[in-house]
Design an enzyme around this catalytic site. Structure first.
Site: not given
Ligand code: ATP
Length: 326
Positions: A14, A25-26, A75, A106, A108, A129, A131, A133, A174-175, A191, A259
């Site tokens: 994603g 930067a790379v 993908r 994750d 990739s 990502t 997410d 995560d 967020g999967r 809330e 995204r």
């Protein structure tokens, strides 16, 4: 260890705001250190089909502020097969690329790990990502921007929620991780957040109702992480309609809006630091590691750790959210 002369760079999975800043930067850091750089288009798919372009410093001009990824992303099912990866390796040999920098989530980095092991090929990963995560890094590229997008969207939804005295379930990405939902809820004054991490421990909807979440308010906003474990915002709304029909319930799924957009300053800085660190890692003879950031310091996390371990949420935040929503 074979000498590295040319570094290939790709984005995969994603897209996330800040990926362009990382590509920049790379590329610039690699050129600064005397490497050649090649941009590989469409993630692992481009590695198989050979969509590769030599990058010079001006290929990455004027992109730090752009969302998405100029390298495109995809993908690739083929890369998940041994035959696909053999073809990808042949492309790298043909293009004389000696090392790879993979920016992605994750999945990739799982692909990168398998490929690196199969062909003894040097790869450095950058966590890209929204997410957040990935284990071993406090934050990932795109997460801060997505969080800000969520906050702004919820601010808008709150206007209509208040006017109509409604209960809104807002689904965020967020999967299977609740970082966006939990921190998004705190940032937008919602809330509650319904997150996968605690879904097996408590019935979060019941807790919400039990805590009298609407006592003194004329509207309620609850952020729900998309996940089979939470049932998503739709699942929550269906339950409310059945179990608590007195509530006027509505659902908003934020979807791909999360995204997009120009990366925040925090994401641009993170991407710039991580991109430069990926080249430092190769110069340091680091292989098969993900660049992470912990307590504002760059760290190298072996792929195996970054992928396999579940990154814990900060449970103090759950309590903070509860206290602040009375
Ligand atoms: P996001 O977190 O944003 O979804 P991601 O990197 O986790 O990003 P995935 O779709 O899971 O996204 O993975 C991207 C690509 O990585 C896959 O399309 C595939 O080419 C490769 N990949 C994922 N898992 C594997 C695997 N087990 N073996 C080989 N390649 C893989």
């Amino acid at each position: 260890m074979a000498e590295i002369k040319c570094v290939g760079i790709l984005t995969s999975g994603g897209d996330a705001p800040g990926m362009n800043a990382a590509i920049r930067a790379v590329t610039r850091s690699a050129i600064y250190n005397g490497f050649e750089v090649k941009g590989i288009y469409r993630g692992y798919r481009g590695l198989i089909t050979g969509e590769i372009v030599q990058f010079r410093t001006n290929n990455v001009s004027n992109i730090i502020q752009q969302g998405g990824t100029i390298l495109k992303t995809a993908r690739s099912k083929e890369f998940m097969t041994p035959e696909g990866r053999v073809t990808a390796h042949e492309t790298l040999l043909k293009e004389k690329i000696d090392a790879l920098v993979v920016i992605g989530g994750d999945g990739s980095l799982t692909g990168a790990r398998i490929f690196a092991q199969e062909f003894n090929f040097p790869i450095v990963g950058i966590p890209g990502t929204i997410d957040n995560d990935l284990y071993g890094t406090d934050t990932t590229i795109g997460y801060d921007t997505a969080l800000n997008t969520i906050m702004e969207a919820v601010d808008k939804i709150r206007d209509t929620a208040t006017s109509h005295e409604r209960l809104f379930f807002i689904e965020v990405m967020g999967r299977d991780a609740g970082f966006l939902a939990l921190n998004g809820a705190i940032a937008s004054g919602a809330e509650a957040a319904i997150i996968p991490e605690i879904s097996t421990e408590v019935d979060q909807l019941e807790e919400l109702i039990k805590n009298g979440f609407r006592k003194s308010k004329n509207s309620s906003i609850v952020l729900v992480a998309e996940s089979e474990l939470t049932g998503g915002a739709m699942g929550m709304a269906e339950r409310v309609k059945k179990e608590y029909p007195e509530y006027d319930v509505r659902v908003t799924i934020l979807g791909h809006i999360q995204r997009g957009g120009s990366p925040t300053a925090a994401d641009r800085i993170l991407s710039s630091r991580m991109g430069a660190a990926a080249i430092d890692a190769l110069l340091d003879d680091q292989r098969n590691v993900m660049i992470g950031i912990q307590d504002d310091k760059i760290v190298y996390i072996p792929f195996s750790k970054a992928i396999k371990n579940q990154k814990p949420i900060n449970r103090d935040l759950l309590n903070t959210l509860k206290i602040l929503s009375i």
